[in-house]
Design a protein around this motif. Structure first.
Motif, short mmCIF file in Angstrom:
data_model
loop_
_atom_site.label_atom_id
_atom_site.label_comp_id
_atom_site.label_asym_id
_atom_site.label_seq_id
_atom_site.Cartn_x
_atom_site.Cartn_y
_atom_site.Cartn_z
N MET A 178 0.81 -1.22 0.00
CA MET A 178 0.00 0.00 0.00
C MET A 178 0.84 1.28 0.00
O MET A 178 0.56 2.20 -0.78
CB MET A 178 -0.98 -0.02 1.17
CG MET A 178 -2.06 -1.10 1.05
SD MET A 178 -2.87 -1.12 -0.58
CE MET A 178 -3.69 0.48 -0.55
N PRO A 179 1.88 1.39 0.84
CA PRO A 179 2.72 2.60 0.75
C PRO A 179 3.37 2.76 -0.62
O PRO A 179 3.48 3.88 -1.14
CB PRO A 179 3.77 2.38 1.85
CG PRO A 179 3.11 1.46 2.82
CD PRO A 179 2.28 0.55 1.98
N LYS A 211 2.19 1.59 -3.47
CA LYS A 211 1.11 1.95 -4.40
C LYS A 211 0.81 3.46 -4.31
O LYS A 211 0.72 4.15 -5.33
CB LYS A 211 -0.14 1.14 -4.08
CG LYS A 211 -1.33 1.37 -5.01
CD LYS A 211 -2.48 0.46 -4.60
CE LYS A 211 -3.64 0.51 -5.59
NZ LYS A 211 -4.28 1.84 -5.67
N VAL A 212 0.64 3.95 -3.10
CA VAL A 212 0.33 5.37 -2.90
C VAL A 212 1.48 6.25 -3.40
O VAL A 212 1.26 7.27 -4.06
CB VAL A 212 0.05 5.66 -1.41
CG1 VAL A 212 -0.05 7.16 -1.16
CG2 VAL A 212 -1.24 4.96 -0.97
N PHE A 213 2.70 5.84 -3.11
CA PHE A 213 3.87 6.61 -3.54
C PHE A 213 3.93 6.70 -5.06
O PHE A 213 4.15 7.77 -5.64
CB PHE A 213 5.14 5.95 -2.99
CG PHE A 213 6.41 6.65 -3.37
CD1 PHE A 213 6.72 7.90 -2.85
CD2 PHE A 213 7.30 6.06 -4.25
CE1 PHE A 213 7.91 8.54 -3.20
CE2 PHE A 213 8.48 6.70 -4.61
CZ PHE A 213 8.79 7.95 -4.08
N GLU A 216 1.44 6.32 -7.17
CA GLU A 216 0.29 7.08 -7.67
C GLU A 216 0.50 8.58 -7.51
O GLU A 216 0.00 9.38 -8.32
CB GLU A 216 -0.98 6.61 -6.98
CG GLU A 216 -1.41 5.22 -7.43
CD GLU A 216 -2.60 4.66 -6.67
OE1 GLU A 216 -3.22 3.71 -7.17
OE2 GLU A 216 -2.89 5.16 -5.56
N ASP A 217 1.26 8.98 -6.51
CA ASP A 217 1.60 10.40 -6.34
C ASP A 217 2.42 10.93 -7.52
O ASP A 217 2.45 12.15 -7.76
CB ASP A 217 2.38 10.63 -5.05
CG ASP A 217 1.50 10.56 -3.81
OD1 ASP A 217 0.26 10.66 -3.95
OD2 ASP A 217 2.04 10.40 -2.70
N TRP A 226 -3.13 -3.57 -7.61
CA TRP A 226 -2.49 -4.42 -6.60
C TRP A 226 -3.17 -5.78 -6.52
O TRP A 226 -4.39 -5.89 -6.43
CB TRP A 226 -2.55 -3.74 -5.24
CG TRP A 226 -2.06 -4.60 -4.10
CD1 TRP A 226 -0.91 -5.33 -4.07
CD2 TRP A 226 -2.71 -4.81 -2.84
NE1 TRP A 226 -0.80 -5.98 -2.86
CE2 TRP A 226 -1.89 -5.68 -2.09
CE3 TRP A 226 -3.90 -4.33 -2.28
CZ2 TRP A 226 -2.23 -6.10 -0.81
CZ3 TRP A 226 -4.22 -4.75 -0.99
CH2 TRP A 226 -3.40 -5.61 -0.28
#
Length: 221
Positions: free
Chosen positions: A16-17, A19-21, A23-24, A31
């Motif tokens: 998750m981190p 993925k978020v990173f 996407e930023d 996922w």
């Protein structure tokens, strides 16, 4: 724009981190937390690159890679592992056509830089600089120092696979599976013919050789 990433990782705390990173930075990240879901999503979303963990609850990452390669020989794959980072596994990974084999813990910035670099390369265009010689492979057109050569479809796929793995020994079995998607004995003659044609073309660039490794395979260097 190529920006679809399929992240196959069972550790939610890592996935998750990451993925978020990603996407930023404008990447579209899908996922999958297990192998079955990963194979389903691969067919559904047609990702531009795979980030694949080796140890999953239901599959070994190498088995997923084998299944992916059965239907797509070109999609870039980066393997990740925390416990299986060994020389035999590295060799196995590169023989299976992965671009990189990264040990955990993954550094998000380093992974992002690698993914962005791979996705910036036009899908059907490859550029190489080998001992001062520039090679451009665009579909079935090979350009060596501005001189064009028309290649057969399988020949261009074969050359691209070897160029992407410059300096690595690639077995005949891997080449047959990757290019002909079948390592049946009768396809060996097609591989031999393709190699003969490619070696003839590369005569115009003496510094670039496809070496035959006795009883094993080939290496471009």
């Amino acid at each position: 724009m190529r920006n679809k990433v399929l992240l196959i990782e069972d550790d939610r705390g890592l996935a998750m981190p990451l993925k978020v990173f990603f996407e930023d930075y404008g990447l579209q990240v899908f996922w999958a937390e297990n192998g079955q879901k990963a194979l389903e999503m691969f067919k559904e979303v047609c990702p531009d690159i795979l980030l694949l963990d080796i140890i999953l609850p239901d599959y070994n990452g190498f088995d997923i890679l084998d299944e992916v390669r059965e239907c797509n020989v070109d999609v870039p794959v980066i393997l990740m592992t925390g416990t299986e980072y060994s020389v035999p596994n590295q060799i196995r990974a590169y023989k299976a056509g992965t671009l990189n084999f990264m040990a955990k813990p993954i550094i998000p910035q380093a992974m992002l830089a690698l993914v962005q670099h791979v996705l910036k390369i036009p899908q059907n265009i490859r550029k190489y600089d080998i001992d001062g010689k520039e090679l451009v492979l665009h579909g079935q057109i090979l350009v060596i120092d501005k001189k064009e050569y028309k290649l057969r479809e399988k020949d261009s796929q074969l050359l691209r696979f070897l160029l992407d793995r410059k300096g690595q020994i690639v077995t005949r079995e891997v080449l047959l599976k990757q290019v002909w998607v079948d390592d049946a004995f009768e396809n060996n003659k097609h591989l031999d013919s393709a190699m003969h044609r490619l070696k003839r073309v590369l005569n115009d660039a003496p510094s670039i050789k496809i070496k035959t490794i006795y009883a094993t395979g080939y290496m471009l260097g």
